[in-house]
Design a protein around this motif. Structure first.
Motif, short mmCIF file in Angstrom:
data_model
loop_
_atom_site.label_atom_id
_atom_site.label_comp_id
_atom_site.label_asym_id
_atom_site.label_seq_id
_atom_site.Cartn_x
_atom_site.Cartn_y
_atom_site.Cartn_z
N SER A 2 0.84 -1.18 0.00
CA SER A 2 0.00 0.00 0.00
C SER A 2 0.88 1.24 0.00
O SER A 2 1.77 1.38 0.84
CB SER A 2 -0.89 0.00 1.24
N GLU A 4 0.33 5.37 -0.21
CA GLU A 4 -0.60 6.49 -0.22
C GLU A 4 0.23 7.76 -0.24
O GLU A 4 1.15 7.92 0.56
CB GLU A 4 -1.48 6.45 1.03
N GLU A 15 3.82 13.66 1.48
CA GLU A 15 3.84 12.66 2.54
C GLU A 15 3.50 11.33 1.88
O GLU A 15 2.47 11.18 1.25
CB GLU A 15 2.84 12.99 3.63
N ASN A 17 2.98 7.35 2.58
CA ASN A 17 2.72 6.33 3.59
C ASN A 17 2.92 4.96 2.96
O ASN A 17 2.29 4.64 1.95
CB ASN A 17 1.30 6.46 4.14
N SER A 19 3.24 0.68 3.49
CA SER A 19 3.01 -0.52 4.29
C SER A 19 3.17 -1.73 3.38
O SER A 19 3.04 -1.62 2.16
CB SER A 19 1.63 -0.50 4.95
N HIS A 49 6.57 7.79 5.65
CA HIS A 49 5.99 7.20 6.86
C HIS A 49 5.82 5.70 6.64
O HIS A 49 5.02 5.29 5.81
CB HIS A 49 4.66 7.88 7.16
N MET A 50 6.59 4.91 7.39
CA MET A 50 6.58 3.45 7.23
C MET A 50 5.77 2.84 8.37
O MET A 50 6.12 2.99 9.54
CB MET A 50 8.02 2.92 7.25
N HIS A 51 4.69 2.18 8.01
CA HIS A 51 3.84 1.52 9.00
C HIS A 51 3.63 0.08 8.53
O HIS A 51 3.10 -0.15 7.45
CB HIS A 51 2.50 2.24 9.13
N GLY A 82 9.25 5.80 11.39
CA GLY A 82 8.96 4.39 11.54
C GLY A 82 9.12 3.93 12.97
O GLY A 82 9.42 4.74 13.86
N GLU A 107 8.09 6.73 15.40
CA GLU A 107 6.66 6.88 15.11
C GLU A 107 5.99 7.92 16.02
O GLU A 107 5.15 8.70 15.56
CB GLU A 107 5.98 5.52 15.28
N LEU A 110 6.04 11.87 14.88
CA LEU A 110 5.56 12.22 13.54
C LEU A 110 5.41 13.73 13.37
O LEU A 110 5.82 14.31 12.37
CB LEU A 110 4.23 11.51 13.24
N ARG A 114 7.25 16.47 10.71
CA ARG A 114 6.57 17.47 9.87
C ARG A 114 7.13 18.86 10.15
O ARG A 114 7.34 19.65 9.23
CB ARG A 114 5.07 17.44 10.12
#
Length: 120
Positions: A2, A4, A15, A17, A19, A49-51, A82, A107, A110, A114
């Motif tokens: 995923s 985004e 940004e 994102n 996963s 942003h790694m989730h 992350g 994490e 965050l 920014r």
């Protein structure tokens, strides 16, 4: 996988994102949007942003390397966010492939990422 992407219109800030596992086809989907932003703004600031991120497939890693070489000077700052130790190490490794200033944020930081990018 995923991916985004959130664009802040008119700012040169993206940004991203992530996963799952990043593959070659993922790059074919989102790289045109990044390249459009480079054409519009010149240098970009990225928040990656790694989730629940599990790295790259071999094809995905190759696409990432090609992107890094092509856009070596097009990124101003990259904040990696992350929660895994290897992600922090990866952010240091990636700094060799860009002229951008890079920094890793846990994490829980965050918003600090920014702020460092100048977006909040």
């Amino acid at each position: 996988m995923s991916v985004e992407m959130l664009e802040t219109t008119g700012t040169g800030f993206l940004e991203i994102n992530l996963s799952g596992k990043l593959g070659q086809e993922d790059y074919q989907n989102f790289l045109p949007r990044i390249e459009e932003q480079v054409r519009e703004h010149g240098k970009l600031r990225l928040l990656v942003h790694m989730h629940d991120f599990h790295g790259w497939t071999p094809g995905g890693l190759w696409e990432d390397i090609k992107f890094d070489v092509k856009h070596f000077k097009d990124l101003e700052r990259i904040a990696f966010v992350g929660d895994k130790k290897w992600e922090a190490g990866m952010s240091k490794f990636c700094s060799a492939f860009t002229s951008a200033e890079t920094r890793f944020f846990e994490e829980t930081r965050l918003e600090a990422a920014r702020k460092w990018l100048g977006t909040s």
